[in-house]
Design a protein around this motif. Structure first.
Motif, PDB file in Angstrom:
ATOM      1  N   VAL A 201       0.838  -1.205   0.000  1.00 39.98           N
ATOM      2  CA  VAL A 201       0.000   0.000   0.000  1.00 39.98           C
ATOM      3  C   VAL A 201       0.872   1.254   0.000  1.00 39.98           C
ATOM      4  O   VAL A 201       0.617   2.210  -0.746  1.00 39.98           O
ATOM      5  CB  VAL A 201      -0.951  -0.002   1.210  1.00 39.98           C
ATOM      6  CG1 VAL A 201      -1.708   1.319   1.305  1.00 39.98           C
ATOM      7  CG2 VAL A 201      -1.926  -1.167   1.111  1.00 39.98           C
ATOM      8  N   ALA A 202       1.915   1.251   0.863  1.00 40.59           N
ATOM      9  CA  ALA A 202       2.783   2.420   0.943  1.00 40.59           C
ATOM     10  C   ALA A 202       3.521   2.649  -0.376  1.00 40.59           C
ATOM     11  O   ALA A 202       3.627   3.795  -0.853  1.00 40.59           O
ATOM     12  CB  ALA A 202       3.780   2.248   2.088  1.00 40.59           C
ATOM     13  N   ASP A 203       4.034   1.556  -0.963  1.00 38.57           N
ATOM     14  CA  ASP A 203       4.757   1.694  -2.227  1.00 38.57           C
ATOM     15  C   ASP A 203       3.839   2.203  -3.335  1.00 38.57           C
ATOM     16  O   ASP A 203       4.210   3.090  -4.111  1.00 38.57           O
ATOM     17  CB  ASP A 203       5.359   0.348  -2.637  1.00 38.57           C
ATOM     18  CG  ASP A 203       6.469  -0.098  -1.697  1.00 38.57           C
ATOM     19  OD1 ASP A 203       6.983   0.762  -0.954  1.00 38.57           O
ATOM     20  OD2 ASP A 203       6.809  -1.289  -1.711  1.00 38.57           O
ATOM     21  N   ALA A 204       2.650   1.620  -3.414  1.00 40.14           N
ATOM     22  CA  ALA A 204       1.722   2.042  -4.455  1.00 40.14           C
ATOM     23  C   ALA A 204       1.342   3.505  -4.297  1.00 40.14           C
ATOM     24  O   ALA A 204       1.318   4.273  -5.267  1.00 40.14           O
ATOM     25  CB  ALA A 204       0.465   1.162  -4.422  1.00 40.14           C
ATOM     26  N   ALA A 205       1.045   3.896  -3.049  1.00 38.60           N
ATOM     27  CA  ALA A 205       0.656   5.284  -2.802  1.00 38.60           C
ATOM     28  C   ALA A 205       1.790   6.238  -3.139  1.00 38.60           C
ATOM     29  O   ALA A 205       1.588   7.291  -3.765  1.00 38.60           O
ATOM     30  CB  ALA A 205       0.234   5.450  -1.347  1.00 38.60           C
ATOM     31  N   HIS A 206       3.002   5.865  -2.738  1.00 34.36           N
ATOM     32  CA  HIS A 206       4.157   6.741  -2.966  1.00 34.36           C
ATOM     33  C   HIS A 206       4.451   6.884  -4.454  1.00 34.36           C
ATOM     34  O   HIS A 206       4.669   8.008  -4.955  1.00 34.36           O
ATOM     35  CB  HIS A 206       5.373   6.187  -2.237  1.00 34.36           C
ATOM     36  CG  HIS A 206       6.633   6.951  -2.509  1.00 34.36           C
ATOM     37  ND1 HIS A 206       6.879   8.189  -1.958  1.00 34.36           N
ATOM     38  CD2 HIS A 206       7.710   6.658  -3.295  1.00 34.36           C
ATOM     39  CE1 HIS A 206       8.053   8.628  -2.384  1.00 34.36           C
ATOM     40  NE2 HIS A 206       8.578   7.720  -3.187  1.00 34.36           N
ATOM     41  N   GLU A 207       4.495   5.768  -5.154  1.00 33.57           N
ATOM     42  CA  GLU A 207       4.881   5.802  -6.561  1.00 33.57           C
ATOM     43  C   GLU A 207       3.783   6.369  -7.460  1.00 33.57           C
ATOM     44  O   GLU A 207       4.076   6.941  -8.501  1.00 33.57           O
ATOM     45  CB  GLU A 207       5.257   4.392  -7.021  1.00 33.57           C
ATOM     46  CG  GLU A 207       6.521   3.872  -6.387  1.00 33.57           C
ATOM     47  CD  GLU A 207       7.727   4.740  -6.733  1.00 33.57           C
ATOM     48  OE1 GLU A 207       7.860   5.161  -7.898  1.00 33.57           O
ATOM     49  OE2 GLU A 207       8.538   5.003  -5.832  1.00 33.57           O
ATOM     50  N   LEU A 208       2.533   6.180  -7.074  1.00 33.35           N
ATOM     51  CA  LEU A 208       1.451   6.711  -7.895  1.00 33.35           C
ATOM     52  C   LEU A 208       1.194   8.187  -7.627  1.00 33.35           C
ATOM     53  O   LEU A 208       0.545   8.865  -8.434  1.00 33.35           O
ATOM     54  CB  LEU A 208       0.159   5.918  -7.637  1.00 33.35           C
ATOM     55  CG  LEU A 208       0.115   4.503  -8.199  1.00 33.35           C
ATOM     56  CD1 LEU A 208      -1.135   3.788  -7.736  1.00 33.35           C
ATOM     57  CD2 LEU A 208       0.159   4.532  -9.728  1.00 33.35           C
ATOM     58  N   GLN A 209       1.685   8.680  -6.513  1.00 28.41           N
ATOM     59  CA  GLN A 209       1.422  10.069  -6.143  1.00 28.41           C
ATOM     60  C   GLN A 209       1.995  11.047  -7.165  1.00 28.41           C
ATOM     61  O   GLN A 209       1.324  11.996  -7.593  1.00 28.41           O
ATOM     62  CB  GLN A 209       1.999  10.359  -4.760  1.00 28.41           C
ATOM     63  CG  GLN A 209       1.689  11.755  -4.243  1.00 28.41           C
ATOM     64  CD  GLN A 209       2.179  11.966  -2.823  1.00 28.41           C
ATOM     65  OE1 GLN A 209       2.822  11.088  -2.252  1.00 28.41           O
ATOM     66  NE2 GLN A 209       1.881  13.118  -2.250  1.00 28.41           N
ATOM     67  N   SER A 210       3.253  10.827  -7.583  1.00 34.55           N
ATOM     68  CA  SER A 210       3.906  11.755  -8.512  1.00 34.55           C
ATOM     69  C   SER A 210       3.234  11.776  -9.884  1.00 34.55           C
ATOM     70  O   SER A 210       2.881  12.858 -10.386  1.00 34.55           O
ATOM     71  CB  SER A 210       5.393  11.406  -8.644  1.00 34.55           C
ATOM     72  OG  SER A 210       6.046  11.604  -7.400  1.00 34.55           O
ATOM     73  N   PRO A 211       3.034  10.612 -10.539  1.00 34.26           N
ATOM     74  CA  PRO A 211       2.375  10.678 -11.852  1.00 34.26           C
ATOM     75  C   PRO A 211       0.940  11.179 -11.766  1.00 34.26           C
ATOM     76  O   PRO A 211       0.470  11.878 -12.668  1.00 34.26           O
ATOM     77  CB  PRO A 211       2.439   9.231 -12.355  1.00 34.26           C
ATOM     78  CG  PRO A 211       2.705   8.406 -11.159  1.00 34.26           C
ATOM     79  CD  PRO A 211       3.486   9.262 -10.220  1.00 34.26           C
ATOM     80  N   LEU A 212       0.239  10.873 -10.710  1.00 34.70           N
ATOM     81  CA  LEU A 212      -1.123  11.382 -10.569  1.00 34.70           C
ATOM     82  C   LEU A 212      -1.128  12.894 -10.399  1.00 34.70           C
ATOM     83  O   LEU A 212      -1.998  13.604 -10.940  1.00 34.70           O
ATOM     84  CB  LEU A 212      -1.822  10.713  -9.379  1.00 34.70           C
ATOM     85  CG  LEU A 212      -2.320   9.285  -9.600  1.00 34.70           C
ATOM     86  CD1 LEU A 212      -2.853   8.699  -8.293  1.00 34.70           C
ATOM     87  CD2 LEU A 212      -3.405   9.246 -10.669  1.00 34.70           C
ATOM     88  N   ALA A 213      -0.157  13.396  -9.627  1.00 35.77           N
ATOM     89  CA  ALA A 213      -0.051  14.845  -9.449  1.00 35.77           C
ATOM     90  C   ALA A 213       0.267  15.524 -10.776  1.00 35.77           C
ATOM     91  O   ALA A 213      -0.303  16.576 -11.116  1.00 35.77           O
ATOM     92  CB  ALA A 213       1.018  15.156  -8.407  1.00 35.77           C
ATOM     93  N   ALA A 214       1.211  14.924 -11.535  1.00 38.65           N
ATOM     94  CA  ALA A 214       1.544  15.484 -12.844  1.00 38.65           C
ATOM     95  C   ALA A 214       0.347  15.422 -13.781  1.00 38.65           C
ATOM     96  O   ALA A 214       0.085  16.348 -14.571  1.00 38.65           O
ATOM     97  CB  ALA A 214       2.727  14.720 -13.440  1.00 38.65           C
ATOM     98  N   TYR A 215      -0.372  14.332 -13.712  1.00 37.57           N
ATOM     99  CA  TYR A 215      -1.572  14.135 -14.519  1.00 37.57           C
ATOM    100  C   TYR A 215      -2.573  15.258 -14.232  1.00 37.57           C
ATOM    101  O   TYR A 215      -3.096  15.911 -15.147  1.00 37.57           O
ATOM    102  CB  TYR A 215      -2.172  12.777 -14.156  1.00 37.57           C
ATOM    103  CG  TYR A 215      -2.924  12.085 -15.256  1.00 37.57           C
ATOM    104  CD1 TYR A 215      -2.280  11.216 -16.119  1.00 37.57           C
ATOM    105  CD2 TYR A 215      -4.293  12.281 -15.412  1.00 37.57           C
ATOM    106  CE1 TYR A 215      -2.967  10.550 -17.122  1.00 37.57           C
ATOM    107  CE2 TYR A 215      -4.995  11.626 -16.412  1.00 37.57           C
ATOM    108  CZ  TYR A 215      -4.327  10.763 -17.272  1.00 37.57           C
ATOM    109  OH  TYR A 215      -5.021  10.120 -18.258  1.00 37.57           O
ATOM    110  N   ARG A 216      -2.829  15.478 -12.934  1.00 38.48           N
ATOM    111  CA  ARG A 216      -3.801  16.483 -12.533  1.00 38.48           C
ATOM    112  C   ARG A 216      -3.330  17.904 -12.911  1.00 38.48           C
ATOM    113  O   ARG A 216      -4.117  18.737 -13.377  1.00 38.48           O
ATOM    114  CB  ARG A 216      -4.025  16.396 -11.021  1.00 38.48           C
ATOM    115  CG  ARG A 216      -5.041  17.385 -10.481  1.00 38.48           C
ATOM    116  CD  ARG A 216      -5.165  17.256  -8.970  1.00 38.48           C
ATOM    117  NE  ARG A 216      -6.130  18.198  -8.445  1.00 38.48           N
ATOM    118  CZ  ARG A 216      -7.432  17.958  -8.342  1.00 38.48           C
ATOM    119  NH1 ARG A 216      -7.904  16.775  -8.716  1.00 38.48           N
ATOM    120  NH2 ARG A 216      -8.255  18.872  -7.844  1.00 38.48           N
TER     121      ARG A 216
END
Length: 409
Positions: A201-216
């Motif tokens: 969960v921590a890895d997924a949240a951490h790694e997805l945070q950056s591309p999702l932020a860039a996406y948004r």
């Protein structure tokens, strides 16, 4: 690793305490049962012994072979023969010249048992349980009394209780220590599963945070300045970020599946898998892929998972190689040995212990350019471990050499 163990320690204490309390209750109940059964058995045994001795003395009376001092009544026992007129005909030495120990007489010819208080025993008095038997001798009818000391029985039972009182706490302490160890071992897989879940969960949240932020951010900027936004370029960027997130999710799910347990054992020709993945990579590789050292190597496991292992190793080597990737595969009694080496710059000494960690990237900028998720080598080690093998990095110069050892089929 230390954090889950620390957080689970109170649970281990609680489970051990509950188990110890249950065990203590069981031991206490067992001790009471043992004492009661022992007491009953001892009473039955001594009763039967006194009854038999009384019958033996009665036979001596009827056979006119009775001695004045009864010597065959046993230790911690009394014996006495009393005539019909109340005169003591014979007695055990501990009774001396005392009179009849009781005036109770059995009704009929069957032996009868009586509990007597304050019977003389040398210079003291004790409580006895005696058996009375009627007998007919030359001097007429008589009653034979033979009994055992109740105090001796109490002392014997008390000795057993003392032994249990000393032994059972020691047993409880040792059992509690064993329970602590067993519960700890039982909780260890649970702790590991919990750790993996939290890490996932921590890895997924951490790694997805950056591309999702860039996406948004890309979408928000485009909406804020629609006239000046190159929507085609924005869409390509969003698709690239989407592809990266999709690859990341696939890798995370694959790793989660590797944590489920050993792979289903099926015969796999690992050499076919290696050659197939090498052919696939050659179509787009910028360096030479040498597979001349690949020989037959049957192993047991999952063909698709082993294909992912080989694919990741080859892709990692191709990304870092200068001109050549060398692949060798051999098999012996110990199992299959897959070696993938490149002639690139190698792995820095400070990174060699971390290359198999999840999300480790030696060069963040290059990883972003190549779309690496930092999970490739972690997947290699996970697949190898799930197949009962190992994945290691050997120190070579120049380049890097990765070795996967898998057990034979």
């Amino acid at each position: 690793m230390a954090e889950p163990r620390a957080t689970s320690r109170p649970l281990q204490w609680r489970l051990t305490a509950v188990a110890a309390l249950v065990l203590a209750a069981i031991l206490a109940l067992a001790a009471v049962t043992i004492v009661l059964l022992f007491q009953r058995s001892l009473l039955a045994t001594t009763d039967e012994l006194s009854r038999t001795r009384a019958l033996d003395v009665a036979a001596a009376v009827e056979g006119d072979v009775l001695s004045k001092v009864l010597v065959d009544v046993g230790d911690d026992s009394v014996g006495q023969v009393v005539g019909a007129d109340g005169r003591v005909l014979a007695a055990s030495a501990n009774l001396g010249d005392a009179g009849p120990i009781t005036d109770l007489r059995p009704e009929g010819d069957e032996p009868a048992a009586y509990d007597l208080k304050d019977v003389r025993d040398d210079d003291e008095t004790e409580d006895y349980r005696v058996w009375a038997v009627t007998a007919s001798g030359p001097e007429g009818a008589a009653v034979v009394y033979v009994g055992h000391s109740n105090e001796a029985l109490v002392e014997t039972v008390a000795s057993l209780m003392g032994a249990l009182a000393l032994g059972l706490p020691l047993v409880l302490v040792l059992a509690t220590a064993l329970l602590w160890t067993l519960i700890g071992r039982t909780l260890r897989p649970v702790e590991e599963a919990h750790r993996r879940q939290r890490a996932f969960v921590a890895d997924a949240a951490h790694e997805l945070q950056s591309p999702l932020a860039a996406y948004r951010t890309a979408i928000e900027v485009g909406l804020e300045h629609p006239a000046s936004t190159d929507w085609a370029q924005t869409a390509r960027g969003l698709l690239a970020d989407g592809d990266r997130m999709e690859q990341l999710v696939r890798d995370l799910l694959f790793l989660a599946r590797q944590d489920e347990g050993p792979a289903t054992p099926r015969l796999v020709d690992l050499d076919d898998v290696v050659l197939e993945e090498a052919r696939r990579l050659r179509a787009s590789a910028r360096v030479e892929i040498d597979t001349s050292g690949v020989s037959a190597a049957p192993v047991a496991g999952s063909r698709s998972d082993l294909g992912r292992l080989v694919r990741n190793l080859l892709a990692n080597a191709e990304q870092h190689a200068t001109s050549r990737v060398t692949v060798s595969l051999t098999s012996d009694a110990a199992g299959a040995r897959l070696v993938v080496a490149d002639d690139g710059p190698g792995v820095a000494a400070e990174h060699r212990d971390r290359v198999f960690d999840r999300f480790f990237r030696g060069d963040e900028s290059r990883a972003h350019e190549t779309g690496s998720t930092g999970l490739g080598l972690a997947i290699v080690r996970a697949v190898a471990g799930r197949h009962g093998g190992t994945a290691t990095l050997e120190e070579t110069s120049p380049g890097a050499t990765f070795v996967v050892q898998l057990p034979s089929r």
